[in-house]
Motif scaffolding. Structure first.
Motif, mmCIF file in Angstrom:
data_model
loop_
_atom_site.group_PDB
_atom_site.id
_atom_site.type_symbol
_atom_site.label_atom_id
_atom_site.label_comp_id
_atom_site.label_asym_id
_atom_site.label_seq_id
_atom_site.Cartn_x
_atom_site.Cartn_y
_atom_site.Cartn_z
ATOM 1 N N ASP A 22 63.532 21.412 -1.178
ATOM 2 C CA ASP A 22 64.013 22.801 -1.120
ATOM 3 C C ASP A 22 65.494 22.848 -0.779
ATOM 4 O O ASP A 22 66.243 23.656 -1.347
ATOM 5 C CB ASP A 22 63.216 23.593 -0.081
ATOM 6 N N LEU A 23 65.919 21.991 0.139
ATOM 7 C CA LEU A 23 67.338 21.950 0.496
ATOM 8 C C LEU A 23 68.169 21.505 -0.708
ATOM 9 O O LEU A 23 69.201 22.115 -1.023
ATOM 10 C CB LEU A 23 67.562 21.003 1.674
ATOM 11 N N GLY A 24 67.707 20.429 -1.368
ATOM 12 C CA GLY A 24 68.434 19.934 -2.532
ATOM 13 C C GLY A 24 68.551 20.986 -3.624
ATOM 14 O O GLY A 24 69.624 21.164 -4.225
ATOM 15 N N LYS A 25 67.480 21.711 -3.891
ATOM 16 C CA LYS A 25 67.508 22.759 -4.916
ATOM 17 C C LYS A 25 68.466 23.880 -4.536
ATOM 18 O O LYS A 25 69.216 24.398 -5.398
ATOM 19 C CB LYS A 25 66.102 23.320 -5.127
ATOM 20 N N ALA A 26 68.464 24.271 -3.276
ATOM 21 C CA ALA A 26 69.340 25.357 -2.833
ATOM 22 C C ALA A 26 70.806 24.955 -2.948
ATOM 23 O O ALA A 26 71.658 25.764 -3.352
ATOM 24 C CB ALA A 26 69.004 25.738 -1.394
ATOM 25 N N ALA A 99 85.988 13.707 -1.310
ATOM 26 C CA ALA A 99 85.579 14.318 -0.040
ATOM 27 C C ALA A 99 84.072 14.567 -0.035
ATOM 28 O O ALA A 99 83.482 14.931 -1.057
ATOM 29 C CB ALA A 99 86.323 15.632 0.173
ATOM 30 N N ILE A 100 83.459 14.341 1.106
ATOM 31 C CA ILE A 100 82.044 14.662 1.323
ATOM 32 C C ILE A 100 82.003 15.752 2.381
ATOM 33 O O ILE A 100 82.470 15.570 3.513
ATOM 34 C CB ILE A 100 81.248 13.424 1.783
ATOM 35 N N ASP A 101 81.462 16.901 2.007
ATOM 36 C CA ASP A 101 81.532 18.089 2.878
ATOM 37 C C ASP A 101 80.277 18.303 3.727
ATOM 38 O O ASP A 101 80.295 19.092 4.670
ATOM 39 C CB ASP A 101 81.751 19.337 2.017
ATOM 40 N N LEU A 102 79.215 17.616 3.361
ATOM 41 C CA LEU A 102 77.947 17.789 4.087
ATOM 42 C C LEU A 102 77.216 16.456 4.109
ATOM 43 O O LEU A 102 77.074 15.801 3.080
ATOM 44 C CB LEU A 102 77.072 18.847 3.408
ATOM 45 N N VAL A 103 76.742 16.066 5.287
ATOM 46 C CA VAL A 103 75.870 14.903 5.440
ATOM 47 C C VAL A 103 74.559 15.381 6.047
ATOM 48 O O VAL A 103 74.560 16.071 7.079
ATOM 49 C CB VAL A 103 76.502 13.832 6.351
ATOM 50 N N VAL A 104 73.467 15.044 5.383
ATOM 51 C CA VAL A 104 72.132 15.346 5.911
ATOM 52 C C VAL A 104 71.430 14.011 6.114
ATOM 53 O O VAL A 104 71.102 13.318 5.153
ATOM 54 C CB VAL A 104 71.331 16.248 4.951
ATOM 55 N N VAL A 105 71.228 13.652 7.375
ATOM 56 C CA VAL A 105 70.647 12.350 7.714
ATOM 57 C C VAL A 105 69.654 12.535 8.852
ATOM 58 O O VAL A 105 69.965 13.185 9.851
ATOM 59 C CB VAL A 105 71.739 11.346 8.167
ATOM 60 N N VAL A 147 77.296 18.384 9.417
ATOM 61 C CA VAL A 147 76.347 17.296 9.597
ATOM 62 C C VAL A 147 75.037 17.885 10.102
ATOM 63 O O VAL A 147 75.012 18.645 11.073
ATOM 64 C CB VAL A 147 76.889 16.226 10.566
ATOM 65 N N VAL A 148 73.951 17.546 9.412
ATOM 66 C CA VAL A 148 72.637 18.076 9.778
ATOM 67 C C VAL A 148 71.692 16.910 10.047
ATOM 68 O O VAL A 148 71.510 16.040 9.191
ATOM 69 C CB VAL A 148 72.065 18.964 8.650
ATOM 70 N N VAL A 149 71.108 16.875 11.240
ATOM 71 C CA VAL A 149 70.215 15.777 11.622
ATOM 72 C C VAL A 149 68.781 16.247 11.874
ATOM 73 O O VAL A 149 67.886 15.429 12.027
ATOM 74 C CB VAL A 149 70.739 15.049 12.881
ATOM 75 N N ASP A 150 68.570 17.570 11.934
ATOM 76 C CA ASP A 150 67.243 18.119 12.206
ATOM 77 C C ASP A 150 66.798 19.007 11.057
ATOM 78 O O ASP A 150 67.570 19.854 10.581
ATOM 79 C CB ASP A 150 67.246 18.954 13.496
ATOM 80 N N VAL A 151 65.553 18.831 10.641
ATOM 81 C CA VAL A 151 64.999 19.670 9.576
ATOM 82 C C VAL A 151 65.111 21.149 9.943
ATOM 83 O O VAL A 151 65.338 22.004 9.076
ATOM 84 C CB VAL A 151 63.531 19.281 9.308
ATOM 85 N N GLU A 152 64.988 21.458 11.247
ATOM 86 C CA GLU A 152 65.047 22.852 11.695
ATOM 87 C C GLU A 152 66.371 23.530 11.335
ATOM 88 O O GLU A 152 66.445 24.759 11.296
ATOM 89 C CB GLU A 152 64.837 22.924 13.219
ATOM 90 N N ASP A 153 67.424 22.729 11.087
ATOM 91 C CA ASP A 153 68.734 23.313 10.799
ATOM 92 C C ASP A 153 68.995 23.505 9.305
ATOM 93 O O ASP A 153 70.070 24.012 8.928
ATOM 94 C CB ASP A 153 69.843 22.450 11.408
#
Length: 528
Positions: A22-26, A99-105, A147-153
């Motif tokens: 869902d995140l990838g699609k958005a 440039a990388i503007d968002l990291v989701v790990v 940077v996002v490390v929690d699914v809740e975010d």
């Protein structure tokens, strides 16, 4: 740096793939280029999304079983570059770094692997390196990078993008960065704590980590702010329990419920039902019984006044008969390994009563640590998992305890371990009948426990004190004979204590003169 920064390129590399598609699609719907690795890239492609492999960006394939894949200037340069610094921008252009503007790990599941009791080799393979490195790079450069490390975010991020036409605010990036650093700190804490357990001696450096479970209305008092954090432990208890009904737990509820459940867990359900009633972190009644309802009644009759508004912990499944008895007075929290549907229905009318189930008892002999903050630091120690069996006891008086007395002595000893020092506990027939807690003098604790035993006898219309014939436990040695003689005056018949005082001979002589049986444990249970 400006407040609003666009997201044009995102790197998604997650162990927990919850919400990834869902995140990838958005993001893709907003025209964001997706970079990814391994299983994350495969999952996104399987969902029909266009994904570029990080290996295409770095020019190097994943190698060494995936240990090396993102540790490259093309990744970290894209994360760390200051977009408003001409030198940084020139370096990016010169070396073809985008440039990388968002990291989701989210990181390799080290904590979950630890819970499974995995072997050392598997533990080591679940220590993430590339993930924490990317998280820290992105978090450092949060002026430009998310940077996002929690699914809740995930939803929080998407909401900010929606509100700001594909841009994020500095306030969000700053909050995400703080969460990211806390996550890597907690992760490293889990790793270092595990490693410390493999070594002898005390580590030079020690850290503590946790995840917010609940923001509390206030702390011990209304003027104190507070929160509840969990450490990821699988140990049954208040932190892992399921709440079935009632208001949110307060700071004091959590503290007292933990004390109650840790105490009742001393009594294995295979040996019969047991109940502990706690008030202000001290037991005001603990008992065994042929049934859970009988155990509750015996515990309640130790101190009916203090039980009002208390916490009740049970060592076996809560049934309807026990639930009905509990509803006779106001109770804050009930915690048990499980509960029957009938008992749940019995509590349904008590809207404010919190009902928790844990799925099992805590192992009282497990190795764990306790932490207490002091000004400028922390005190850390092994949890008090000391255990005494009948064979460990040393009879020091002319009279030896009978089998019945011995059972009560060991019961009293288990309870005394959970009473604030100085602790004196009277037990008769598998139930506490008087508890003296937290006094500066052991004599005062003995007096208070005896007074409570007499007061309850009067309330129940009994002709003599509940302490008559009782076993008495003292969490530490009697420095003088006065406390022991107070117990004898109250009607006690036998005593269990650690021994080790310079006046042991005097105390033993007083016990012999009073006709008491006394045993030494060689172990004390201070609880401050």
């Amino acid at each position: 740096m400006t407040d609003l920064q666009p997201i044009r390129r995102a790197l998604l590399s997650v162990s927990d793939k919850t919400g990834l598609i869902d995140l990838g699609k958005a993001l893709a719907a907003r025209g964001v280029e997706l970079l990814s690795t391994g299983g994350s890239a495969s999952a996104l492609r399987d969902a029909g999304l266009e994904v570029r492999d990080v290996a295409d960006v770095t020019g190097f394939p994943e190698m060494m079983d995936g240990r090396v894949k993102t540790l490259h200037p093309a990744v970290h340069g894209g994360l760390l570059a200051l977009r408003d610094n001409d030198t940084h921008v020139a370096a990016m252009d010169e070396h073809d770094i985008g440039a990388i503007d968002l990291v989701v790990v989210n990181l390799y599941p080290f904590e979950e692997t630890l819970k499974r009791g995995a072997a050392d080799a598997e533990m080591i393979e679940n220590i993430d390196i590339g993930g924490p490195a990317m998280i820290r790079s992105a978090a450092k450069n949060h002026g430009f990078v998310n940077v996002v490390v929690d699914v809740e975010d995930y939803e929080v991020l998407l909401a900010d993008l929606e509100a700001n036409d594909g841009h994020t605010t500095y306030a969000l990036r700053q909050r995400l960065a703080q969460t990211a650093y806390a996550r890597t700190a907690a992760y490293d804490t889990a790793v270092s704590t595990w490693m410390a357990g493999q070594l002898d001696g005390t580590p030079r450096r020690q850290t503590v980590g946790g995840t917010l479970a609940q923001t509390l209305r206030y702390g011990e008092n209304p003027h104190q702010s507070a929160a509840f954090y969990t450490d990821g432990s699988a140990r049954p208890g208040v932190a892992t329990a399921q709440q079935h009904q009632g208001k949110e737990l307060s700071y004091n509820n959590i503290n007292d419920t933990d004390a109650a459940f840790e105490l009742v867990s001393e009594f294995d359900a295979k040996d019969g039902p047991a109940v502990a009633i706690i008030k202000h972190a001290n037991p005001c009644g603990v008992a065994r019984g042929a049934t859970l309802a009988e155990a509750y009644q015996k515990a309640f009759e130790c101190d009916q006044t203090s039980a009002f508004g208390g916490i009740i912990a049970l060592n076996s499944e809560l049934d309807a008969q026990t639930a009905e008895a509990i509803t006779d007075i106001f109770t804050e929290v009930v915690i048990a390994p499980s509960v029957t549907d009938e008992a749940k229905a019995m509590f349904a009318a008590k809207k404010n009563l919190r009902l928790l189930t844990t799925g099992g008892l805590a192992d009282p002999m497990a190795v764990a640590q306790t932490i207490r903050q002091v000004s400028g630091g922390y005190l850390m120690q092994d949890k008090d998992n000391g255990h005494i069996a009948a064979s460990d006891l040393k009879v020091v008086t002319k009279i030896a305890p009978t089998e019945e007395q011995l059972a009560d002595l060991l019961f009293a000893w288990k309870v005394a371990k959970h009473v604030k020092s100085n602790a004196i506990v009277y037990v008769k027939d598998g139930a506490t009948v008087g508890v003296g807690a937290g006094q500066m003098s052991r004599l005062d604790s003995a007096l208070i426990a005896a007074t409570k035993a007499q007061r309850m006898a009067d309330a129940l219309g009994l002709p003599e004190s509940l302490a008559k014939g009782a076993a008495v436990a003292s969490d530490a040695f009697f420095p003088f004979a006065d406390g022991l003689l107070e117990a004898a005056a109250a009607g006690a018949s036998c005593v269990i204590q650690p021994g080790g005082s310079m006046r042991d001979d005097e105390v033993i002589a007083a016990a012999d003169e009073a006709g008491l049986a006394m045993v030494f444990t060689g172990m004390r249970h201070f609880r401050h």
